[in-house]
Write an enzyme that holds these catalytic residues in place. Sequence first.
Site, short mmCIF file in Angstrom:
data_model
loop_
_atom_site.label_atom_id
_atom_site.label_comp_id
_atom_site.label_asym_id
_atom_site.label_seq_id
_atom_site.Cartn_x
_atom_site.Cartn_y
_atom_site.Cartn_z
N ASP A 1 -8.75 16.41 -1.88
CA ASP A 1 -7.63 15.94 -1.05
C ASP A 1 -8.19 15.50 0.31
O ASP A 1 -9.19 14.81 0.38
CB ASP A 1 -6.60 17.06 -0.93
N TYR B 1 0.81 -1.20 0.00
CA TYR B 1 0.00 0.00 0.00
C TYR B 1 0.86 1.26 0.00
O TYR B 1 1.97 1.29 0.53
CB TYR B 1 -0.90 0.04 1.23
#
Length: 323
Positions: free
Chosen positions: A234, A133
Amino acid sequence: MTNNTLPTLTYTGASKSAVPIISESNLQTVTAEPWLKISDEGLQLEGLCFDRAKNLFLCEVFGGNIFKVDMTTHAITNPFQSSKDNPAAVKIHKDGRLFICYLGDFKSTGGIFASDELGENFEAILSDISSEYCVDDLVFDSKGGFYFTDFRGYSTNPQGGVYYVSPDFKTVTPVIQNIAVANGVALSTDERILWVTETTTNRLHRIELLEDGITIAPFGATIPYYFTGHEGPDSCCIDSDDNLYVAMYGQGRVLVFNKKGYPIGQILIPGRDEGHMLRSTHPAFIPGTNQLLICANDIEQNGGSWLYTVNGFASGHYSYQFQ
């Protein structure tokens, strides 16, 4: 040669802006005020988070520095530099430790580590050795587990997702996958709604969870909003009324949504129309108040790195980490 007899488009109103606002132009709109200059350099600031003493922590992605701000004096210190590449978020666990999310090489070497506020007593929570990840952000639940976003992929190659890590940090379970750069993540006050921003496809996900905190309710995963413009949503946070505040990267603003995902307001960073401070990355409330802080930087225009402030619709969510 120009034919002056023809109807002519001219740069007026929103079209004069470096980052025009068209679809959200009728929203309630306020302009933030400068609150604190972090650096004369254009640093990629991220990860606003408060500890129980209400000290502010944040990071800068590309240099790896962790900053601490004394909320009384506004003195800025740099307690340590991340030993892992490209830290993107700082969160406080209920045991008081800092949890640092890092992106690594943006492909397969990200993870999460915990430390004290000096960067000591290091513990790998999600190791870059055993995972693939690229961790951008996380949000804790009241049990001590957490959800994290995997920042991988791009618009036509959705490799990212959102995962849940058990309170003992031993089990990682996917919640949703096949997302193009999963970025911000927030959890509702009742811990049943998970919000996720998907940056490179400009989408907001609203995920209704069953009691186990992992299983999606029937028809519970929806996309209530599609953003417009470059570069995309974001990091995000909620207030005590379950409104969601989403920083828009590359746009110098924060969009606000109600608990159903309808847009109800926006916050502009001053100078955005001239192309300044467009890299707005992360909103966070000062604990116990409705005062919101917002990270922004001006890498392209050499205007430094700042925190800006406004009052939100409601006070910040007073989560268990402050109790």
